[in-house]
Design a protein around this motif. Structure first.
Motif, PDB file in Angstrom:
ATOM      1  N   GLY A  61       0.832  -1.183   0.000  1.00  0.00           N
ATOM      2  CA  GLY A  61       0.000   0.000   0.000  1.00  0.00           C
ATOM      3  C   GLY A  61       0.872   1.241   0.000  1.00  0.00           C
ATOM      4  N   ASN A  62       0.361   2.323  -0.554  1.00  0.00           N
ATOM      5  CA  ASN A  62       1.171   3.541  -0.700  1.00  0.00           C
ATOM      6  C   ASN A  62       1.669   4.075   0.636  1.00  0.00           C
ATOM      7  OD1 ASN A  62       0.965   3.598  -3.493  1.00  0.00           O
ATOM      8  ND2 ASN A  62      -0.910   4.803  -3.469  1.00  0.00           N
ATOM      9  N   SER A  63       0.879   3.919   1.671  1.00  0.00           N
ATOM     10  CA  SER A  63       1.246   4.516   2.957  1.00  0.00           C
ATOM     11  C   SER A  63       2.385   3.791   3.660  1.00  0.00           C
ATOM     12  CB  SER A  63       0.019   4.561   3.867  1.00  0.00           C
ATOM     13  OG  SER A  63      -0.474   3.251   4.091  1.00  0.00           O
ATOM     14  N   VAL A  64       2.745   2.601   3.214  1.00  0.00           N
ATOM     15  CA  VAL A  64       3.800   1.838   3.896  1.00  0.00           C
ATOM     16  C   VAL A  64       4.998   1.548   3.004  1.00  0.00           C
ATOM     17  CG1 VAL A  64       2.045   0.765   5.353  1.00  0.00           C
ATOM     18  CG2 VAL A  64       2.926  -0.480   3.367  1.00  0.00           C
ATOM     19  N   LYS A  65       4.926   1.917   1.747  1.00  0.00           N
ATOM     20  CA  LYS A  65       6.036   1.642   0.827  1.00  0.00           C
ATOM     21  C   LYS A  65       7.324   2.257   1.345  1.00  0.00           C
ATOM     22  CE  LYS A  65       3.572   1.133  -3.555  1.00  0.00           C
ATOM     23  NZ  LYS A  65       3.249   1.754  -4.859  1.00  0.00           N
ATOM     24  N   GLY A  66       8.394   1.460   1.298  1.00  0.00           N
ATOM     25  CA  GLY A  66       9.696   1.932   1.748  1.00  0.00           C
ATOM     26  C   GLY A  66       9.924   1.775   3.236  1.00  0.00           C
ATOM     27  N   ARG A  67       8.877   1.447   3.992  1.00  0.00           N
ATOM     28  CA  ARG A  67       9.018   1.276   5.444  1.00  0.00           C
ATOM     29  C   ARG A  67       8.715  -0.154   5.888  1.00  0.00           C
ATOM     30  NH1 ARG A  67       5.676   3.829   8.812  1.00  0.00           N
ATOM     31  NH2 ARG A  67       3.941   3.930   7.315  1.00  0.00           N
ATOM     32  N   PHE A  68       7.792  -0.798   5.223  1.00  0.00           N
ATOM     33  CA  PHE A  68       7.378  -2.157   5.596  1.00  0.00           C
ATOM     34  C   PHE A  68       7.905  -3.157   4.570  1.00  0.00           C
ATOM     35  CE2 PHE A  68       3.214  -1.094   8.098  1.00  0.00           C
ATOM     36  CZ  PHE A  68       3.924  -0.188   8.866  1.00  0.00           C
ATOM     37  N   THR A  69       8.197  -4.365   5.054  1.00  0.00           N
ATOM     38  CA  THR A  69       8.647  -5.437   4.171  1.00  0.00           C
ATOM     39  C   THR A  69       7.913  -6.728   4.522  1.00  0.00           C
ATOM     40  OG1 THR A  69      10.861  -4.468   4.019  1.00  0.00           O
ATOM     41  CG2 THR A  69      10.613  -6.766   3.341  1.00  0.00           C
ATOM     42  N   VAL A  70       7.274  -7.317   3.525  1.00  0.00           N
ATOM     43  CA  VAL A  70       6.585  -8.593   3.717  1.00  0.00           C
ATOM     44  C   VAL A  70       7.506  -9.717   3.251  1.00  0.00           C
ATOM     45  CG1 VAL A  70       5.423  -8.423   1.465  1.00  0.00           C
ATOM     46  CG2 VAL A  70       4.467  -9.889   3.285  1.00  0.00           C
ATOM     47  N   SER A  71       7.494 -10.813   3.984  1.00  0.00           N
ATOM     48  CA  SER A  71       8.300 -11.979   3.608  1.00  0.00           C
ATOM     49  C   SER A  71       7.600 -13.236   4.116  1.00  0.00           C
ATOM     50  CB  SER A  71       9.710 -11.874   4.189  1.00  0.00           C
ATOM     51  OG  SER A  71       9.663 -11.851   5.603  1.00  0.00           O
ATOM     52  N   ARG A  72       8.127 -14.366   3.728  1.00  0.00           N
ATOM     53  CA  ARG A  72       7.522 -15.623   4.164  1.00  0.00           C
ATOM     54  C   ARG A  72       8.591 -16.702   4.261  1.00  0.00           C
ATOM     55  NH1 ARG A  72       3.070 -16.803  -0.067  1.00  0.00           N
ATOM     56  NH2 ARG A  72       2.835 -18.735   1.132  1.00  0.00           N
ATOM     57  N   ASP A  73       8.307 -17.677   5.112  1.00  0.00           N
ATOM     58  CA  ASP A  73       9.155 -18.854   5.236  1.00  0.00           C
ATOM     59  C   ASP A  73       8.241 -20.058   5.045  1.00  0.00           C
ATOM     60  OD1 ASP A  73      10.713 -21.030   5.960  1.00  0.00           O
ATOM     61  OD2 ASP A  73      11.691 -19.964   7.596  1.00  0.00           O
ATOM     62  N   ASN A  74       8.263 -20.622   3.842  1.00  0.00           N
ATOM     63  CA  ASN A  74       7.358 -21.725   3.544  1.00  0.00           C
ATOM     64  C   ASN A  74       7.715 -23.000   4.296  1.00  0.00           C
ATOM     65  OD1 ASN A  74       5.785 -20.131   1.897  1.00  0.00           O
ATOM     66  ND2 ASN A  74       6.720 -20.834  -0.014  1.00  0.00           N
ATOM     67  N   THR A  75       8.929 -23.100   4.797  1.00  0.00           N
ATOM     68  CA  THR A  75       9.304 -24.284   5.581  1.00  0.00           C
ATOM     69  C   THR A  75       8.674 -24.233   6.966  1.00  0.00           C
ATOM     70  OG1 THR A  75      11.313 -23.317   6.503  1.00  0.00           O
ATOM     71  CG2 THR A  75      11.497 -24.421   4.368  1.00  0.00           C
ATOM     72  N   LYS A  76       8.296 -23.015   7.379  1.00  0.00           N
ATOM     73  CA  LYS A  76       7.683 -22.842   8.700  1.00  0.00           C
ATOM     74  C   LYS A  76       6.209 -22.454   8.611  1.00  0.00           C
ATOM     75  CE  LYS A  76      12.017 -21.417  10.914  1.00  0.00           C
ATOM     76  NZ  LYS A  76      12.713 -20.354  11.679  1.00  0.00           N
ATOM     77  N   ASN A  77       5.673 -22.412   7.385  1.00  0.00           N
ATOM     78  CA  ASN A  77       4.274 -21.983   7.196  1.00  0.00           C
ATOM     79  C   ASN A  77       4.005 -20.644   7.879  1.00  0.00           C
ATOM     80  OD1 ASN A  77       3.824 -24.326   5.801  1.00  0.00           O
ATOM     81  ND2 ASN A  77       2.105 -25.022   7.045  1.00  0.00           N
ATOM     82  N   THR A  78       4.922 -19.705   7.707  1.00  0.00           N
ATOM     83  CA  THR A  78       4.821 -18.442   8.417  1.00  0.00           C
ATOM     84  C   THR A  78       5.021 -17.260   7.481  1.00  0.00           C
ATOM     85  OG1 THR A  78       5.622 -19.472  10.453  1.00  0.00           O
ATOM     86  CG2 THR A  78       5.676 -17.079  10.348  1.00  0.00           C
ATOM     87  N   LEU A  79       4.189 -16.263   7.675  1.00  0.00           N
ATOM     88  CA  LEU A  79       4.254 -14.993   6.960  1.00  0.00           C
ATOM     89  C   LEU A  79       4.731 -13.928   7.934  1.00  0.00           C
ATOM     90  CD1 LEU A  79       3.313 -13.439   4.293  1.00  0.00           C
ATOM     91  CD2 LEU A  79       1.189 -13.006   5.561  1.00  0.00           C
ATOM     92  N   TYR A  80       5.502 -12.969   7.419  1.00  0.00           N
ATOM     93  CA  TYR A  80       6.052 -11.922   8.275  1.00  0.00           C
ATOM     94  C   TYR A  80       5.743 -10.541   7.711  1.00  0.00           C
ATOM     95  CZ  TYR A  80       8.883 -15.840   9.922  1.00  0.00           C
ATOM     96  OH  TYR A  80       9.308 -17.055  10.414  1.00  0.00           O
ATOM     97  N   LEU A  81       5.765  -9.559   8.609  1.00  0.00           N
ATOM     98  CA  LEU A  81       5.696  -8.158   8.209  1.00  0.00           C
ATOM     99  C   LEU A  81       6.665  -7.378   9.078  1.00  0.00           C
ATOM    100  CD1 LEU A  81       4.271  -6.124   6.316  1.00  0.00           C
ATOM    101  CD2 LEU A  81       2.762  -5.587   8.247  1.00  0.00           C
ATOM    102  N   GLN A  82       7.761  -6.965   8.470  1.00  0.00           N
ATOM    103  CA  GLN A  82       8.738  -6.120   9.164  1.00  0.00           C
ATOM    104  C   GLN A  82       8.311  -4.680   8.983  1.00  0.00           C
ATOM    105  OE1 GLN A  82      11.628  -6.889  11.025  1.00  0.00           O
ATOM    106  NE2 GLN A  82      11.515  -4.703  11.480  1.00  0.00           N
ATOM    107  N   MET A  83       8.106  -3.980  10.090  1.00  0.00           N
ATOM    108  CA  MET A  83       7.637  -2.603  10.053  1.00  0.00           C
ATOM    109  C   MET A  83       8.701  -1.696  10.672  1.00  0.00           C
ATOM    110  SD  MET A  83       3.664  -3.190  11.144  1.00  0.00           S
ATOM    111  CE  MET A  83       4.084  -3.683  12.817  1.00  0.00           C
ATOM    112  N   ASN A  84       9.222  -0.805   9.864  1.00  0.00           N
ATOM    113  CA  ASN A  84      10.243   0.136  10.322  1.00  0.00           C
ATOM    114  C   ASN A  84       9.713   1.564  10.287  1.00  0.00           C
ATOM    115  OD1 ASN A  84      12.074  -2.035  10.504  1.00  0.00           O
ATOM    116  ND2 ASN A  84      12.772  -1.725   8.391  1.00  0.00           N
TER     117      ASN A  84
END
Length: 120
Positions: A61-84
């Motif tokens: 979304g425009n309001s979080v671009k450049g600050r938030f990063t989404v990632s995933r680890d399929n071996t752990k069935n886990t989604l992440y959101l790093q918010m800076n």
């Protein structure tokens, strides 16, 4: 039945970082596009980030671009959101979601959410 359980929310100060996690119960997690949404008090739910099944593509979304990063680890069935560089306007309940398709905002399953509060 798919279960999505978010964690990692809390109270932080403006400028801090926080990382959210979403544990998925579905064994086919690695096959699905996933996303994060948020809803602030008195506002509509808005799209935050999306990621393809293998993590090769992401969008924000425009309001979080450049600050938030989404990632995933399929071996752990886990989604992440790093918010800076968090801002008070990032205060919201954050929801993990299984998307119908990457690039859309159509959600098949929702988590129950985790609250992020950013103080000024």
């Amino acid at each position: 039945q798919v279960q999505l359980v978010e964690s990692g929310g809390g109270l932080v100060q403006a400028g801090d970082s926080l990382k959210l996690s979403c544990a998925a119960s579905v064994r086919t997690f690695r096959l699905h596009a996933m996303g994060w949404f948020r809803q602030a008090p008195g506002k509509e739910r808005e799209f935050v980030a999306g990621i393809t099944w293998n993590g090769d593509s992401t969008d924000y979304g425009n309001s979080v671009k450049g600050r938030f990063t989404v990632s995933r680890d399929n071996t752990k069935n886990t989604l992440y959101l790093q918010m800076n560089s968090l801002k008070p306007e990032d205060t919201a309940v954050y929801y993990c979601a299984k998307l119908m398709h990457y690039g859309t905002r159509n959600v098949e399953y929702w988590g129950k959410g985790t609250l992020v509060t950013v103080s000024s």
